[in-house]
Design an enzyme around this catalytic site. Structure first.
Site, PDB file in Angstrom:
ATOM      1  CG  ASP A  88      -0.268   0.156   2.550  1.00 58.49           C
ATOM      2  OD1 ASP A  88       0.817  -0.434   2.745  1.00 58.49           O
ATOM      3  OD2 ASP A  88      -0.798   0.864   3.425  1.00 58.49           O
ATOM      4  CD  GLU A 152       4.098   1.162   7.138  1.00 57.23           C
ATOM      5  OE1 GLU A 152       4.734   1.527   8.133  1.00 57.23           O
ATOM      6  OE2 GLU A 152       3.786   1.954   6.219  1.00 57.23           O
TER       7      GLU A 152
HETATM    8  N1  BES Z   1       8.652   3.259   5.432  1.00 56.07           N
HETATM    9  C1  BES Z   1       8.037   4.188   6.301  1.00 56.07           C
HETATM   10  C2  BES Z   1       8.772   4.381   7.599  1.00 56.07           C
HETATM   11  C3  BES Z   1      10.186   4.894   7.477  1.00 56.07           C
HETATM   12  C4  BES Z   1      10.551   5.798   6.499  1.00 56.07           C
HETATM   13  C5  BES Z   1      11.123   4.443   8.348  1.00 56.07           C
HETATM   14  C6  BES Z   1      11.857   6.233   6.391  1.00 56.07           C
HETATM   15  C7  BES Z   1      12.414   4.910   8.278  1.00 56.07           C
HETATM   16  C8  BES Z   1      12.782   5.792   7.284  1.00 56.07           C
HETATM   17  C9  BES Z   1       6.613   3.731   6.579  1.00 56.07           C
HETATM   18  O1  BES Z   1       5.944   3.354   5.414  1.00 56.07           O
HETATM   19  C10 BES Z   1       5.832   4.878   7.157  1.00 56.07           C
HETATM   20  O2  BES Z   1       5.635   5.840   6.467  1.00 56.07           O
HETATM   21  N2  BES Z   1       5.371   4.758   8.395  1.00 56.07           N
HETATM   22  C11 BES Z   1       4.504   5.740   8.984  1.00 56.07           C
HETATM   23  C12 BES Z   1       3.773   5.178  10.144  1.00 56.07           C
HETATM   24  C13 BES Z   1       2.419   4.618   9.821  1.00 56.07           C
HETATM   25  C14 BES Z   1       1.738   4.143  11.060  1.00 56.07           C
HETATM   26  C15 BES Z   1       1.555   5.584   9.068  1.00 56.07           C
HETATM   27  C16 BES Z   1       5.313   6.895   9.494  1.00 56.07           C
HETATM   28  O3  BES Z   1       6.479   6.749   9.877  1.00 56.07           O
HETATM   29  O4  BES Z   1       4.750   7.994   9.522  1.00 56.07           O
HETATM   30 MN    MN Z   2       7.081   2.144   4.246  1.00 49.95          MN
HETATM   31 MN    MN Z   3       5.265   5.229   4.396  1.00 52.93          MN
END
Ligand code: BES
Ligand code: MN
Ligand code: MN
Length: 453
Positions: A88, A152
């Site tokens: 996603d 995710e």
């Molecule tokens: N891949 C990201 C997280 C990330 C990005 C970790 C860059 C380290 C470096 C993940 O898809 C993401 O965006 N996570 C969200 C949290 C989610 C609960 C919406 C975030 O970090 O905002």
């Molecule tokens: Mn991600």
């Molecule tokens: Mn992300």
């Protein structure tokens, strides 16, 4: 040169064009209008796993978007690698800021531009093509299992129970994830920690209807003014967060650990220039690397209320709203922070104003070990393909399911991500360098081989 490098060179073009096909599917989990696209995308991922050599792959329906699961068990006595990723993507808005269509991928100056190019379809597909390489060249050294989820970006709501219901099926020795970033291609690195998250929405209500701002203004509290005052008070003059009890469980690093963390290459002038800001900001007493890596933060994600259309309207609005998220570090607990925030925010409201606080999704922070066999396997793999040992860093982002892999399945994770901080993930013009894509495909089989040894 490894035996599989030749196979990868011969199939390079196809590896890229297949990824572009995946990027054309608008798998935006947050928007219900894309529900069918989510299924189409899950089918694509399932088929790609089977084509790459999985013995079986299935679509596991949930109350939300489906989870794709695939596996290939070579020999039960071999170690098993469970690879996790997500198909996603975040919404593409604001559309007008894209130079090309978010779901119409183009390659420009060696970069793939599309929503999900880096986060996380590009990185998921590296694992699929790495599997194909290992299977087709007879180099698969471990049993493999894949969980590629579709929620995710909206909090992995249905993946948590899926783990609990499938503990036996998901048995493995390590979780491998490519969904984080590196410092640069010249300074490869491995993130050894992710922050947790507590996401809140607040609603501030004053009078029972929108009022004429001349007739009532000055005599009735304006919810936007009050909300701004409440929000402004959430940081003190040192940019510490004022929510009572917020820092109680924050694990402090030792001086030696902090010194180590600050050894990572970081050029503050370059950082400012790249972002178009004349100064950095943050909690007093900490460096920029510490502010995003080991310290908790509180951010406004959106704020609205009153009249925001064309022209002017003199109105004293009845309500004002904001979305506020907090990034958490060990040993903060998302649920506890939600409660502390709610209590604190409700107390901030003056007489005559009512406040409603609603939590959205959350997740716990995670720290991954650097001394185990899995980290060593990843470090060695990167050293082989990049010609340089990776630097351990602490990431600022969150992947809520990581802490549950440990809690539910008892598994440690390795975050072998190949993105770059300037890949514009979640932003317009998201990109992924073709070189990073190929480097990932080349590096992953080394991880498998090293882990098996
Ligand atoms: N891949 C990201 C997280 C990330 C990005 C970790 C860059 C380290 C470096 C993940 O898809 C993401 O965006 N996570 C969200 C949290 C989610 C609960 C919406 C975030 O970090 O905002
Ligand atoms: Mn991600
Ligand atoms: Mn992300």
């Amino acid at each position: 040169m490894q035996a599989w490098t030749e196979y990868q060179n011969e199939n390079k073009e196809r590896f890229l064009s297949e990824l572009l096909d995946l990027l054309r599917i608008p798998s935006v989990s947050a928007k219900s209008e894309h529900k069918d696209d989510m299924m189409t995308c899950a089918e694509f991922v399932k088929k790609s796993l089977l084509d790459a050599g999985c013995d079986s792959a299935e679509i596991c329906e949930t109350a939300g978007h489906p989870i794709v699961y695939g596996e290939k068990i070579v020999d039960p006595s071999l170690p098993t690698i469970l690879t996790y990723g997500h198909y996603d993507v975040q919404p593409a808005d604001p559309m007008e800021l894209w130079d090309s269509g978010p779901f119409d991928p183009v390659i420009k100056d060696g970069r793939i531009y599309a929503r999900g190019a880096c986060d996380d379809k590009g990185q998921v597909y590296m694992h699929v093509k790495a599997l194909e390489t290992m299977v087709k060249t007879g180099n698969l050294a471990c049993n493999v299992k894949y969980i590629i989820e579709g929620e995710e970006e909206v909090g992995s709501t249905h993946l948590a129970p899926f783990l609990e219901e499938n503990v036996e099926k998901l048995k493995a020795d390590v979780v491998l994830v490519s969904d984080t970033s590196m410092i640069s291609m010249d300074d490869p690195s491995i993130e050894t920690g992710l922050r947790g998250l507590a996401y809140m929405e607040v609603e501030v209500t004053g009078p029972n209807r929108d009022l004429h701002s001349g007739v009532y203004g000055g005599a009735v509290a304006n919810p936007i003014t009050i909300l701004c005052q409440m929000i402004a008070s959430l940081h003190d003059e040192n940019n510490h967060i004022t929510v009572e009890g917020f820092y109680d469980k924050v694990a402090e690093l030792t001086e030696a650990e902090r010194t180590d963390l600050n050894k990572a290459p970081f050029d503050v002038e370059e950082y400012k220039k790249e972002l178009g800001i004349s100064d950095v900001w943050g909690e007093k007493g900490y460096t920029s690397l510490e502010r995003t890596g080991i310290r908790p933060t509180l951010e406004l994600n959106g704020i609205w209320g009153g009249y925001i259309q064309e022209g002017a309207k003199t109105v004293l609005p009845s309500q004002a709203f904001a979305k506020i998220s907090m990034r958490l570090v060990p040993d903060q607990v998302s649920k506890e922070i939600e409660e502390l925030f709610t209590k604190h925010f409700e107390k901030l409201a003056p007489e005559g104003i009512t406040v409603k606080v609603t939590p959205h999704h959350g997740g716990e922070p995670a720290v991954t070990p650097t001394d185990g066999k899995a980290y060593q396997a990843a470090a060695k793999a990167i050293e082989t393909t990049f010609g340089k040992a990776p630097i351990p860093t602490r990431g600022g982002g969150s992947i809520p399911i990581i802490s549950l892999f440990e809690k539910t399945l008892g598994l440690k994770t390795v975050l072998m991500g190949f993105g770059l901080d300037n890949d514009n993930i979640h932003s317009p013009n998201e990109k992924y360098d073709v070189a990073n894509y190929y480097k990932g495909i080349e590096t992953i089989p080394h991880f498998h081989k090293n882990f098996a040894e």
